[in-house]
Design a protein around this motif. Sequence first.
Motif, PDB file in Angstrom:
ATOM      1  N   PRO A   1       0.708 -45.468 -12.741  1.00 39.44           N
ATOM      2  CA  PRO A   1       0.793 -46.695 -11.940  1.00 39.44           C
ATOM      3  C   PRO A   1       0.713 -47.938 -12.817  1.00 39.44           C
ATOM      4  O   PRO A   1       0.123 -47.912 -13.899  1.00 39.44           O
ATOM      5  CB  PRO A   1      -0.440 -46.593 -11.025  1.00 39.44           C
ATOM      6  CG  PRO A   1      -1.418 -45.781 -11.813  1.00 39.44           C
ATOM      7  CD  PRO A   1      -0.592 -44.788 -12.591  1.00 39.44           C
ATOM      8  N   THR A   2       1.335 -49.012 -12.364  1.00 38.56           N
ATOM      9  CA  THR A   2       1.220 -50.327 -13.010  1.00 38.56           C
ATOM     10  C   THR A   2       0.521 -51.241 -12.011  1.00 38.56           C
ATOM     11  O   THR A   2       1.137 -51.688 -11.031  1.00 38.56           O
ATOM     12  CB  THR A   2       2.599 -50.883 -13.395  1.00 38.56           C
ATOM     13  OG1 THR A   2       3.266 -49.942 -14.245  1.00 38.56           O
ATOM     14  CG2 THR A   2       2.468 -52.217 -14.125  1.00 38.56           C
ATOM     15  N   ARG A   3      -0.748 -51.520 -12.252  1.00 45.28           N
ATOM     16  CA  ARG A   3      -1.554 -52.245 -11.261  1.00 45.28           C
ATOM     17  C   ARG A   3      -1.809 -53.699 -11.647  1.00 45.28           C
ATOM     18  O   ARG A   3      -2.305 -54.473 -10.849  1.00 45.28           O
ATOM     19  CB  ARG A   3      -2.878 -51.504 -11.053  1.00 45.28           C
ATOM     20  CG  ARG A   3      -2.699 -50.074 -10.515  1.00 45.28           C
ATOM     21  CD  ARG A   3      -4.030 -49.490 -10.100  1.00 45.28           C
ATOM     22  NE  ARG A   3      -3.871 -48.167  -9.507  1.00 45.28           N
ATOM     23  CZ  ARG A   3      -4.217 -47.020 -10.104  1.00 45.28           C
ATOM     24  NH1 ARG A   3      -4.737 -47.044 -11.327  1.00 45.28           N
ATOM     25  NH2 ARG A   3      -4.055 -45.860  -9.499  1.00 45.28           N
ATOM     26  N   ARG A   4      -1.538 -54.063 -12.876  1.00 47.18           N
ATOM     27  CA  ARG A   4      -1.609 -55.455 -13.341  1.00 47.18           C
ATOM     28  C   ARG A   4      -2.971 -56.100 -13.087  1.00 47.18           C
ATOM     29  O   ARG A   4      -3.073 -57.314 -12.902  1.00 47.18           O
ATOM     30  CB  ARG A   4      -0.491 -56.293 -12.716  1.00 47.18           C
ATOM     31  CG  ARG A   4       0.892 -55.705 -12.936  1.00 47.18           C
ATOM     32  CD  ARG A   4       1.986 -56.537 -12.320  1.00 47.18           C
ATOM     33  NE  ARG A   4       3.250 -55.825 -12.358  1.00 47.18           N
ATOM     34  CZ  ARG A   4       4.095 -55.823 -13.393  1.00 47.18           C
ATOM     35  NH1 ARG A   4       3.802 -56.516 -14.464  1.00 47.18           N
ATOM     36  NH2 ARG A   4       5.215 -55.126 -13.349  1.00 47.18           N
ATOM     37  N   GLY A   5      -4.005 -55.295 -13.050  1.00 46.07           N
ATOM     38  CA  GLY A   5      -5.352 -55.836 -12.884  1.00 46.07           C
ATOM     39  C   GLY A   5      -5.611 -56.469 -11.543  1.00 46.07           C
ATOM     40  O   GLY A   5      -6.545 -57.259 -11.399  1.00 46.07           O
ATOM     41  N   SER A   6      -4.833 -56.129 -10.519  1.00 47.33           N
ATOM     42  CA  SER A   6      -4.906 -56.836  -9.239  1.00 47.33           C
ATOM     43  C   SER A   6      -5.246 -55.894  -8.092  1.00 47.33           C
ATOM     44  O   SER A   6      -4.705 -54.783  -7.995  1.00 47.33           O
ATOM     45  CB  SER A   6      -3.563 -57.519  -8.948  1.00 47.33           C
ATOM     46  OG  SER A   6      -3.621 -58.230  -7.725  1.00 47.33           O
ATOM     47  N   LEU A   7      -6.100 -56.364  -7.220  1.00 47.92           N
ATOM     48  CA  LEU A   7      -6.414 -55.612  -6.008  1.00 47.92           C
ATOM     49  C   LEU A   7      -5.178 -55.413  -5.141  1.00 47.92           C
ATOM     50  O   LEU A   7      -5.085 -54.434  -4.394  1.00 47.92           O
ATOM     51  CB  LEU A   7      -7.491 -56.348  -5.213  1.00 47.92           C
ATOM     52  CG  LEU A   7      -8.894 -56.366  -5.837  1.00 47.92           C
ATOM     53  CD1 LEU A   7      -9.784 -57.357  -5.091  1.00 47.92           C
ATOM     54  CD2 LEU A   7      -9.509 -54.978  -5.840  1.00 47.92           C
ATOM     55  N   VAL A   8      -4.228 -56.324  -5.251  1.00 41.03           N
ATOM     56  CA  VAL A   8      -3.003 -56.224  -4.456  1.00 41.03           C
ATOM     57  C   VAL A   8      -2.255 -54.928  -4.775  1.00 41.03           C
ATOM     58  O   VAL A   8      -1.621 -54.328  -3.902  1.00 41.03           O
ATOM     59  CB  VAL A   8      -2.096 -57.435  -4.712  1.00 41.03           C
ATOM     60  CG1 VAL A   8      -0.812 -57.329  -3.900  1.00 41.03           C
ATOM     61  CG2 VAL A   8      -2.820 -58.740  -4.376  1.00 41.03           C
ATOM     62  N   LEU A   9      -2.345 -54.488  -6.038  1.00 45.31           N
ATOM     63  CA  LEU A   9      -1.605 -53.306  -6.490  1.00 45.31           C
ATOM     64  C   LEU A   9      -2.516 -52.102  -6.711  1.00 45.31           C
ATOM     65  O   LEU A   9      -2.144 -51.162  -7.416  1.00 45.31           O
ATOM     66  CB  LEU A   9      -0.850 -53.631  -7.780  1.00 45.31           C
ATOM     67  CG  LEU A   9       0.196 -54.756  -7.672  1.00 45.31           C
ATOM     68  CD1 LEU A   9       0.813 -55.042  -9.029  1.00 45.31           C
ATOM     69  CD2 LEU A   9       1.269 -54.391  -6.660  1.00 45.31           C
ATOM     70  N   ALA A  10      -3.678 -52.130  -6.086  1.00 41.00           N
ATOM     71  CA  ALA A  10      -4.644 -51.051  -6.292  1.00 41.00           C
ATOM     72  C   ALA A  10      -4.074 -49.687  -5.910  1.00 41.00           C
ATOM     73  O   ALA A  10      -4.453 -48.660  -6.490  1.00 41.00           O
ATOM     74  CB  ALA A  10      -5.914 -51.330  -5.481  1.00 41.00           C
ATOM     75  N   ASP A  11      -3.168 -49.646  -4.948  1.00 40.54           N
ATOM     76  CA  ASP A  11      -2.597 -48.382  -4.488  1.00 40.54           C
ATOM     77  C   ASP A  11      -1.190 -48.144  -5.011  1.00 40.54           C
ATOM     78  O   ASP A  11      -0.433 -47.349  -4.440  1.00 40.54           O
ATOM     79  CB  ASP A  11      -2.587 -48.348  -2.953  1.00 40.54           C
ATOM     80  CG  ASP A  11      -3.987 -48.425  -2.362  1.00 40.54           C
ATOM     81  OD1 ASP A  11      -4.906 -47.823  -2.958  1.00 40.54           O
ATOM     82  OD2 ASP A  11      -4.158 -49.085  -1.327  1.00 40.54           O
ATOM     83  N   ALA A  12      -0.825 -48.823  -6.104  1.00 43.13           N
ATOM     84  CA  ALA A  12       0.529 -48.665  -6.654  1.00 43.13           C
ATOM     85  C   ALA A  12       0.794 -47.215  -7.040  1.00 43.13           C
ATOM     86  O   ALA A  12      -0.077 -46.526  -7.579  1.00 43.13           O
ATOM     87  CB  ALA A  12       0.697 -49.565  -7.876  1.00 43.13           C
TER      88      ALA A  12
END
Length: 465
Positions: free
Chosen positions: A98-109
Amino acid sequence: MGGVDPVAARSELLGLGCAQLARAFRDEVCTPVDVLQALRSAIEEDDSTINAFCHLDWEHAFEAARESALRYQAGTPLGPLDGVPVSVKDLSDVRGWPTRRGSLVLADAGPAADDAPGVAPLRRGGAVLFGKTTSTEFGWTIRSDNPLHGLTRNPLDPARSAGGSSSGAAAHVAAGWGPLALGSDAGGSVRLPASYCGLVGFKPTFGAIPMVPSSAFADFAHLGPLARSVEDCRIAMEVLAHADPVDLASTFPRRQGESNRPLRFGWSLLLGSGIEPSNEVAAAFHSSLDLLRTAGHEVHEVDARSQDCADAMWQIWRSRMVESFMDWPESQRLKLGLGLQQLYREGQAMSIADLSAARNRLRKMQVDLGRVFNDVDILLTPMAPGPAPIALEPGQANQAPAQNWFLQSGGYTYPFNITGQPALSLPMGRCSQGLPLGLQIVGHKFHDARVLETGARLEALLRSA
């Protein structure tokens, strides 16, 4: 019965650089599997404190290490990084991760379908990709925290920041957990963490390493390696630097002629923000210049005339945050960290006149720097005004307002993202608190080899001083 201390043996193994590892693999001193096992043991013992990684994939890493070992046995390694463990910053795609970029927005990427073009040559070259390193949220700051994974600490002093946004990349290499990390740099995000952690960090010429998918920062963002030596950065660039038609900026001629005349060196203590370095940084910097003079080089001060550009760069930075998230629904933007939300609001409030004035000022800065490089081949500056700052603990970080880090700490770095020139961060000593201080070496665009060669010479002078 006495025996070899396993911890000492592991540290010795993990202390090898890229070329040393390849030689050890060829000579059957050790195998890529041995190195990876040592790396896993070290990380599992200590990373709960440093917090350098946001994703580790030992299963596939050991599979890659075993395949590499077989190639060495057959005498057919794929290149200088075959079997070498390499991490990737969590802003670049790695197939299956996964690429989550340190963000809660992408926690489930979910897992990425393909390697990014900047990552693919590592896999093709046999490097053992073992994990993703922490980044500040969408790479917006040079702090070392993010809302999703928390604070990454400096292994040289856990109370200090590891720098950002390539936080985990710098932290794990400085901790001795592998020789090489791939980071990214849109305003100093490879070079500043390298400086704070006592490493070498290289931001190559713009486009030298293809960088897609592009972002709102695409016209001044670079990929670059962090390592413990200039030689390891040079070896990494042998593998990483290539043209990819998906990134048109990467499709420039790769061989550049170098002059045989003596290099012309210039230096400046004021660049980008007008904030002078600390007395200890200035002293270490002038000592480095003296080493060059003793070695027979002429070094003279230059006036870059760009000390008032930090506010202009901050305006551009805020406008790019608006570009990054303008298509998101408000409900999603509200999941971003408070610092990013603040930047987005400030960017929205900017006028076209303010943005145009900022762009004009940065264009003038490029002209001013062009004049400097008409007279010098290499420009030397400090890497930062001081050593690594005290880290913001999680409670503080969550509430901390966004501040103009180009003015505070990044004045020496961002100008060369705007110009696209190669710039190297090199350790130049330590302050009275024992923290590393960094030297920046900047060259003409496309003359990356000259910058790395100069860095290697200075590295040798500094180590022998």
